[in-house]
Design a protein around this motif. Structure first.
Motif, PDB file in Angstrom:
ATOM      1  N   ILE A  45     -60.470  20.914  48.519  1.00  0.00           N
ATOM      2  CA  ILE A  45     -60.373  20.347  49.805  1.00  0.00           C
ATOM      3  C   ILE A  45     -61.674  21.269  50.653  1.00  0.00           C
ATOM      4  CG2 ILE A  45     -59.356  21.412  51.718  1.00  0.00           C
ATOM      5  CD1 ILE A  45     -56.857  22.571  50.268  1.00  0.00           C
ATOM      6  N   VAL A  46     -62.711  21.689  50.052  1.00  0.00           N
ATOM      7  CA  VAL A  46     -63.502  22.120  50.211  1.00  0.00           C
ATOM      8  C   VAL A  46     -65.024  20.310  50.455  1.00  0.00           C
ATOM      9  CG1 VAL A  46     -66.037  22.842  50.380  1.00  0.00           C
ATOM     10  CG2 VAL A  46     -63.867  24.461  50.803  1.00  0.00           C
ATOM     11  N   THR A  47     -64.213  20.180  48.836  1.00  0.00           N
ATOM     12  CA  THR A  47     -65.279  18.716  48.676  1.00  0.00           C
ATOM     13  C   THR A  47     -64.857  17.713  49.780  1.00  0.00           C
ATOM     14  OG1 THR A  47     -65.563  19.541  46.207  1.00  0.00           O
ATOM     15  CG2 THR A  47     -65.586  17.323  46.612  1.00  0.00           C
ATOM     16  N   PHE A  48     -63.709  17.337  49.665  1.00  0.00           N
ATOM     17  CA  PHE A  48     -63.497  16.389  50.821  1.00  0.00           C
ATOM     18  C   PHE A  48     -63.097  16.977  52.244  1.00  0.00           C
ATOM     19  CE2 PHE A  48     -60.359  14.769  47.452  1.00  0.00           C
ATOM     20  CZ  PHE A  48     -59.701  13.249  48.064  1.00  0.00           C
ATOM     21  N   ALA A  49     -63.434  18.075  52.354  1.00  0.00           N
ATOM     22  CA  ALA A  49     -64.125  17.872  54.023  1.00  0.00           C
ATOM     23  C   ALA A  49     -65.689  17.322  54.142  1.00  0.00           C
ATOM     24  CB  ALA A  49     -63.911  19.520  53.870  1.00  0.00           C
ATOM     25  N   LEU A  50     -66.219  18.442  53.107  1.00  0.00           N
ATOM     26  CA  LEU A  50     -67.668  17.492  53.246  1.00  0.00           C
ATOM     27  C   LEU A  50     -67.749  15.903  53.364  1.00  0.00           C
ATOM     28  CD1 LEU A  50     -69.529  20.341  51.425  1.00  0.00           C
ATOM     29  CD2 LEU A  50     -69.679  19.923  53.586  1.00  0.00           C
ATOM     30  N   ASN A  51     -67.039  15.281  52.084  1.00  0.00           N
ATOM     31  CA  ASN A  51     -67.321  14.608  52.172  1.00  0.00           C
ATOM     32  C   ASN A  51     -67.501  13.512  53.599  1.00  0.00           C
ATOM     33  OD1 ASN A  51     -66.586  11.451  52.060  1.00  0.00           O
ATOM     34  ND2 ASN A  51     -64.977  11.500  50.430  1.00  0.00           N
ATOM     35  N   GLY A  52     -65.466  13.909  54.394  1.00  0.00           N
ATOM     36  CA  GLY A  52     -65.451  12.810  55.867  1.00  0.00           C
ATOM     37  C   GLY A  52     -66.746  14.124  56.832  1.00  0.00           C
ATOM     38  N   LEU A  53     -66.768  15.083  56.422  1.00  0.00           N
ATOM     39  CA  LEU A  53     -68.354  16.132  57.851  1.00  0.00           C
ATOM     40  C   LEU A  53     -69.835  14.853  57.188  1.00  0.00           C
ATOM     41  CD1 LEU A  53     -69.061  17.725  59.983  1.00  0.00           C
ATOM     42  CD2 LEU A  53     -69.704  18.729  58.267  1.00  0.00           C
ATOM     43  N   LEU A  54     -69.614  14.914  56.788  1.00  0.00           N
ATOM     44  CA  LEU A  54     -71.191  14.235  55.753  1.00  0.00           C
ATOM     45  C   LEU A  54     -71.471  12.708  55.780  1.00  0.00           C
ATOM     46  CD1 LEU A  54     -72.252  16.967  53.365  1.00  0.00           C
ATOM     47  CD2 LEU A  54     -72.928  16.819  55.561  1.00  0.00           C
ATOM     48  N   PHE A  55     -70.961  12.404  55.457  1.00  0.00           N
ATOM     49  CA  PHE A  55     -70.647  10.590  54.980  1.00  0.00           C
ATOM     50  C   PHE A  55     -69.355   9.603  56.068  1.00  0.00           C
ATOM     51  CE2 PHE A  55     -71.594  12.525  50.984  1.00  0.00           C
ATOM     52  CZ  PHE A  55     -72.679  12.012  50.582  1.00  0.00           C
ATOM     53  N   HIS A  56     -69.128  10.139  56.806  1.00  0.00           N
ATOM     54  CA  HIS A  56     -68.394   9.776  57.545  1.00  0.00           C
ATOM     55  C   HIS A  56     -68.447   9.850  59.448  1.00  0.00           C
ATOM     56  CE1 HIS A  56     -66.103   9.082  54.083  1.00  0.00           C
ATOM     57  NE2 HIS A  56     -65.624   8.054  54.087  1.00  0.00           N
ATOM     58  N   ASP A  57     -67.988  11.487  59.902  1.00  0.00           N
ATOM     59  CA  ASP A  57     -68.042  12.027  60.863  1.00  0.00           C
ATOM     60  C   ASP A  57     -69.418  11.423  61.386  1.00  0.00           C
ATOM     61  OD1 ASP A  57     -64.991  12.113  61.368  1.00  0.00           O
ATOM     62  OD2 ASP A  57     -65.194  14.103  60.681  1.00  0.00           O
ATOM     63  N   LEU A  58     -70.214  13.039  60.456  1.00  0.00           N
ATOM     64  CA  LEU A  58     -71.849  12.728  60.864  1.00  0.00           C
ATOM     65  C   LEU A  58     -72.768  11.373  60.800  1.00  0.00           C
ATOM     66  CD1 LEU A  58     -73.417  15.165  61.759  1.00  0.00           C
ATOM     67  CD2 LEU A  58     -74.377  15.085  59.036  1.00  0.00           C
ATOM     68  N   ILE A  59     -72.446  10.134  60.259  1.00  0.00           N
ATOM     69  CA  ILE A  59     -72.987   8.972  60.633  1.00  0.00           C
ATOM     70  C   ILE A  59     -72.370   8.206  60.963  1.00  0.00           C
ATOM     71  CG2 ILE A  59     -73.268   7.513  59.090  1.00  0.00           C
ATOM     72  CD1 ILE A  59     -73.943   8.811  56.425  1.00  0.00           C
ATOM     73  N   TYR A  60     -70.970   7.345  61.307  1.00  0.00           N
ATOM     74  CA  TYR A  60     -70.428   7.320  62.450  1.00  0.00           C
ATOM     75  C   TYR A  60     -69.950   7.314  63.704  1.00  0.00           C
ATOM     76  CZ  TYR A  60     -70.314   4.605  57.288  1.00  0.00           C
ATOM     77  OH  TYR A  60     -70.444   4.413  56.634  1.00  0.00           O
ATOM     78  N   LEU A  61     -69.120   8.424  63.720  1.00  0.00           N
ATOM     79  CA  LEU A  61     -68.266   9.100  64.831  1.00  0.00           C
ATOM     80  C   LEU A  61     -69.250   9.152  65.378  1.00  0.00           C
ATOM     81  CD1 LEU A  61     -65.046   8.851  65.424  1.00  0.00           C
ATOM     82  CD2 LEU A  61     -65.185  10.684  64.453  1.00  0.00           C
ATOM     83  N   TRP A  62     -70.116  10.807  65.060  1.00  0.00           N
ATOM     84  CA  TRP A  62     -70.539  11.719  66.038  1.00  0.00           C
ATOM     85  C   TRP A  62     -72.009  11.025  66.786  1.00  0.00           C
ATOM     86  CZ3 TRP A  62     -70.834  17.088  63.350  1.00  0.00           C
ATOM     87  CH2 TRP A  62     -69.246  17.418  63.271  1.00  0.00           C
ATOM     88  N   PRO A  63     -72.922   9.892  66.251  1.00  0.00           N
ATOM     89  CA  PRO A  63     -74.084   9.361  67.129  1.00  0.00           C
ATOM     90  C   PRO A  63     -73.475   8.928  68.465  1.00  0.00           C
ATOM     91  CG  PRO A  63     -74.232   9.166  64.736  1.00  0.00           C
ATOM     92  CD  PRO A  63     -72.852   9.172  64.843  1.00  0.00           C
ATOM     93  N   PHE A  64     -72.338   7.748  68.355  1.00  0.00           N
ATOM     94  CA  PHE A  64     -71.583   7.618  69.704  1.00  0.00           C
ATOM     95  C   PHE A  64     -70.660   7.977  69.944  1.00  0.00           C
ATOM     96  CE2 PHE A  64     -72.079   4.323  66.213  1.00  0.00           C
ATOM     97  CZ  PHE A  64     -72.795   3.132  66.609  1.00  0.00           C
ATOM     98  N   GLY A  65     -70.199   8.943  68.936  1.00  0.00           N
ATOM     99  CA  GLY A  65     -70.051  10.022  70.317  1.00  0.00           C
ATOM    100  C   GLY A  65     -71.221  10.889  71.136  1.00  0.00           C
ATOM    101  N   LEU A  66     -71.485  11.819  70.640  1.00  0.00           N
ATOM    102  CA  LEU A  66     -72.440  12.365  71.396  1.00  0.00           C
ATOM    103  C   LEU A  66     -73.431  11.524  72.933  1.00  0.00           C
ATOM    104  CD1 LEU A  66     -74.244  14.700  68.757  1.00  0.00           C
ATOM    105  CD2 LEU A  66     -73.229  14.991  70.607  1.00  0.00           C
ATOM    106  N   ALA A  67     -73.480  10.374  72.191  1.00  0.00           N
ATOM    107  CA  ALA A  67     -74.110   9.066  73.191  1.00  0.00           C
ATOM    108  C   ALA A  67     -73.228   8.856  74.207  1.00  0.00           C
ATOM    109  CB  ALA A  67     -74.651   7.369  72.774  1.00  0.00           C
ATOM    110  N   MET A  68     -72.301   9.094  74.035  1.00  0.00           N
ATOM    111  CA  MET A  68     -71.148   8.327  75.408  1.00  0.00           C
ATOM    112  C   MET A  68     -70.248   9.439  75.607  1.00  0.00           C
ATOM    113  SD  MET A  68     -69.578   4.970  73.551  1.00  0.00           S
ATOM    114  CE  MET A  68     -69.283   4.368  74.493  1.00  0.00           C
TER     115      MET A  68
END
Length: 131
Positions: A46-69
């Protein structure tokens, strides 16, 4: 070849082993294995999947655009979805659920449902919590 192996897998654990071998190897070596020294396998997964989602998906794709808007961090859609995927894997392992008896098209359907269902759930939570 990666897709046919992943979607033809006889269980959800094998699906994730074949889904993204590069990221899977990185996470297994740098996250799962060190955690496994002192924590039970389901928690490590569960922790590994959570880090995968956070580091390789949310942090890279979602958060930069979300923070900008907007004025803050966006909802961690991928992290929640991948944690839900990990819970599906843990539950399937615990109950020895297998897709081995199903045809290839049925396995594809089951894997697609188990893959996209948690993302739909996560987006639903996002929409319910928006102001």
């Amino acid at each position: 070849h990666m897709f046919s192996r992943a979607f033809g897998a006889s269980d959800f654990t094998r699906f994730w082993r074949h889904w993204n071998p590069f990221v899977g190897y990185f996470l297994a070596y740098f996250c799962f294995a060190p955690l496994r020294r002192f924590a039970p396998r389901p928690l490590c997964l569960i922790v590994t999947f959570a880090l995968n989602g956070l580091l390789f998906h949310d942090l890279i794709y979602l958060w930069p655009f979300g923070l900008a808007m907007s004025h803050g961090l966006p909802f961690p859609v991928f992290t929640l979805a991948l944690v839900t995927n990990a819970i599906i894997v843990v539950a399937a392992e615990r109950h020895r659920f297998t897709l081995a008896h199903l045809s290839f098209p049925m396995r594809i359907a089951c894997h697609l449902l188990a893959f996209f269902g948690p993302f739909a759930f996560s987006v639903g939570i996002l929409l319910l919590t928006r102001r």
